[in-house]
Motif scaffolding. Structure first.
Motif, short mmCIF file in Angstrom:
data_model
loop_
_atom_site.label_atom_id
_atom_site.label_comp_id
_atom_site.label_asym_id
_atom_site.label_seq_id
_atom_site.Cartn_x
_atom_site.Cartn_y
_atom_site.Cartn_z
N VAL A 40 -17.80 26.31 -8.89
CA VAL A 40 -18.21 25.30 -7.90
C VAL A 40 -18.68 26.04 -6.66
O VAL A 40 -17.94 26.83 -6.08
CB VAL A 40 -17.04 24.36 -7.55
CG1 VAL A 40 -17.44 23.43 -6.41
CG2 VAL A 40 -16.64 23.54 -8.78
N GLY A 41 -19.94 25.79 -6.29
CA GLY A 41 -20.49 26.43 -5.10
C GLY A 41 -20.73 25.41 -4.01
O GLY A 41 -19.93 25.24 -3.09
N CYS A 42 -21.82 24.67 -4.13
CA CYS A 42 -22.26 23.79 -3.04
C CYS A 42 -21.63 22.40 -3.08
O CYS A 42 -21.55 21.72 -2.07
CB CYS A 42 -23.78 23.64 -3.11
SG CYS A 42 -24.34 22.78 -4.60
N GLU A 43 -21.22 21.94 -4.25
CA GLU A 43 -20.72 20.56 -4.47
C GLU A 43 -21.74 19.51 -4.04
O GLU A 43 -21.38 18.40 -3.71
CB GLU A 43 -19.41 20.33 -3.70
CG GLU A 43 -18.25 21.06 -4.31
CD GLU A 43 -16.91 20.58 -3.76
OE1 GLU A 43 -16.73 20.62 -2.54
OE2 GLU A 43 -16.07 20.15 -4.57
N GLY A 45 -25.07 19.48 -5.80
CA GLY A 45 -26.16 19.46 -6.76
C GLY A 45 -27.27 20.45 -6.47
O GLY A 45 -28.34 20.36 -7.08
N GLN A 46 -27.04 21.41 -5.56
CA GLN A 46 -28.12 22.32 -5.17
C GLN A 46 -28.10 23.64 -5.94
O GLN A 46 -29.15 24.19 -6.23
CB GLN A 46 -28.00 22.66 -3.68
CG GLN A 46 -27.96 21.48 -2.77
CD GLN A 46 -29.32 20.85 -2.54
OE1 GLN A 46 -30.34 21.52 -2.63
NE2 GLN A 46 -29.33 19.56 -2.29
N CYS A 47 -26.91 24.18 -6.24
CA CYS A 47 -26.85 25.57 -6.70
C CYS A 47 -26.82 25.73 -8.22
O CYS A 47 -27.22 26.76 -8.74
CB CYS A 47 -25.64 26.28 -6.09
SG CYS A 47 -24.04 25.80 -6.78
N GLY A 48 -26.32 24.75 -8.95
CA GLY A 48 -26.32 24.81 -10.41
C GLY A 48 -25.20 25.60 -11.05
O GLY A 48 -25.13 25.70 -12.27
N CYS A 49 -24.29 26.19 -10.25
CA CYS A 49 -23.29 27.05 -10.88
C CYS A 49 -22.21 26.23 -11.61
O CYS A 49 -21.42 26.78 -12.37
CB CYS A 49 -22.69 28.03 -9.90
SG CYS A 49 -21.73 27.31 -8.62
N CYS A 50 -22.22 24.91 -11.43
CA CYS A 50 -21.24 24.04 -12.11
C CYS A 50 -21.83 23.41 -13.37
O CYS A 50 -21.24 22.48 -13.92
CB CYS A 50 -20.82 22.93 -11.15
SG CYS A 50 -22.23 21.87 -10.72
N LYS A 60 -25.13 18.93 -13.86
CA LYS A 60 -24.38 19.57 -12.78
C LYS A 60 -23.09 18.77 -12.59
O LYS A 60 -23.12 17.62 -12.15
CB LYS A 60 -25.21 19.60 -11.50
CG LYS A 60 -26.39 20.56 -11.64
CD LYS A 60 -27.33 20.52 -10.48
CE LYS A 60 -28.43 21.56 -10.69
NZ LYS A 60 -29.48 21.47 -9.67
N CYS A 62 -20.73 18.77 -10.58
CA CYS A 62 -20.28 18.32 -9.26
C CYS A 62 -20.93 17.00 -8.86
O CYS A 62 -20.58 16.41 -7.85
CB CYS A 62 -20.56 19.37 -8.19
SG CYS A 62 -22.32 19.51 -7.76
S1 FES Z 1 -21.55 23.16 -7.25
FE1 FES Z 1 -23.63 23.50 -6.67
S2 FES Z 1 -24.73 22.19 -8.02
FE2 FES Z 1 -22.67 21.77 -8.45
#
Ligand code: FES
Ligand code: FES
Length: 160
Positions: A40-43, A45-50, A60, A62
């Motif tokens: 979980v990075g940005c929470e 929907g921006q970073c895609g790591c989830c 995504k 989050c």
């Molecule tokens: S935590 Fe960044 S898109 Fe879901």
């Protein structure tokens, strides 16, 4: 706070848990199911790591509530290995140095899996478009693209 029963099949294993209606799917996967490979990075929907696969779609996690996943089949990064053997995508990221810090890597792999299932022989442009929602702060993407290309070759050979 009222709780709701959620049943999901994750990497082939069925889980039933009681959750609050506002519980994010990403937090549910990590903290309720203990599958910490989904990051979980940005929470937002921006970073895609989830990114995980839900009924085969790249999502995504989050941006989704756990209650919305009730009855779904989910694949997370932990589900990629098969009988202790690395998935071709994992092998190819390793061989092509497709990661540095590794924080974005689970999401990159899950999204790449979705991409290659739908397009087994993507061009570089198609790969770059496919991973546009997965932010990497380290690699500059060159080796990620190489790794996905390499995995595509391996996966085509497996199915040939
Ligand atoms: S935590 Fe960044 S898109 Fe879901
Ligand atoms: S490898 Fe560090 S963010 Fe992608």
């Amino acid at each position: 706070m009222q709780k709701h029963s959620v049943q999901v099949k994750v990497n082939g294993v069925t889980y039933v848990r009681e959750v609050e209606a506002r519980r994010l799917l990403a937090d549910f996967i990590r903290d309720d199911l203990g599958l910490k490979g989904t990051h979980v990075g940005c929470e937002q929907g921006q970073c895609g790591c989830c990114t995980v696969l839900i009924n085969g779609e790249s999502i995504k996690s989050c941006l989704m509530l756990a209650v919305q996943a009730d009855g779904c089949e989910i694949t997370t990064i932990e589900g990629l290995t098969r009988e202790g053997k690395l998935h071709p995508l994992q092998e190819s990221f390793w061989e092509n140095h497709g990661l540095q810090c590794g924080f974005c890597t689970p999401g990159q792999l899950m999204n790449a899996l979705y991409l290659l299932k739908n397009n087994p022989d993507p061009s570089e442009v198609e790969i770059r478009e496919g991973i546009a929602g997965n932010v990497c702060r380290c690699t500059g993407y060159v080796n990620i693209v190489k790794a996905i290309k390499g995995a595509a070759v391996k996966m085509r050979q497996e199915t040939a």
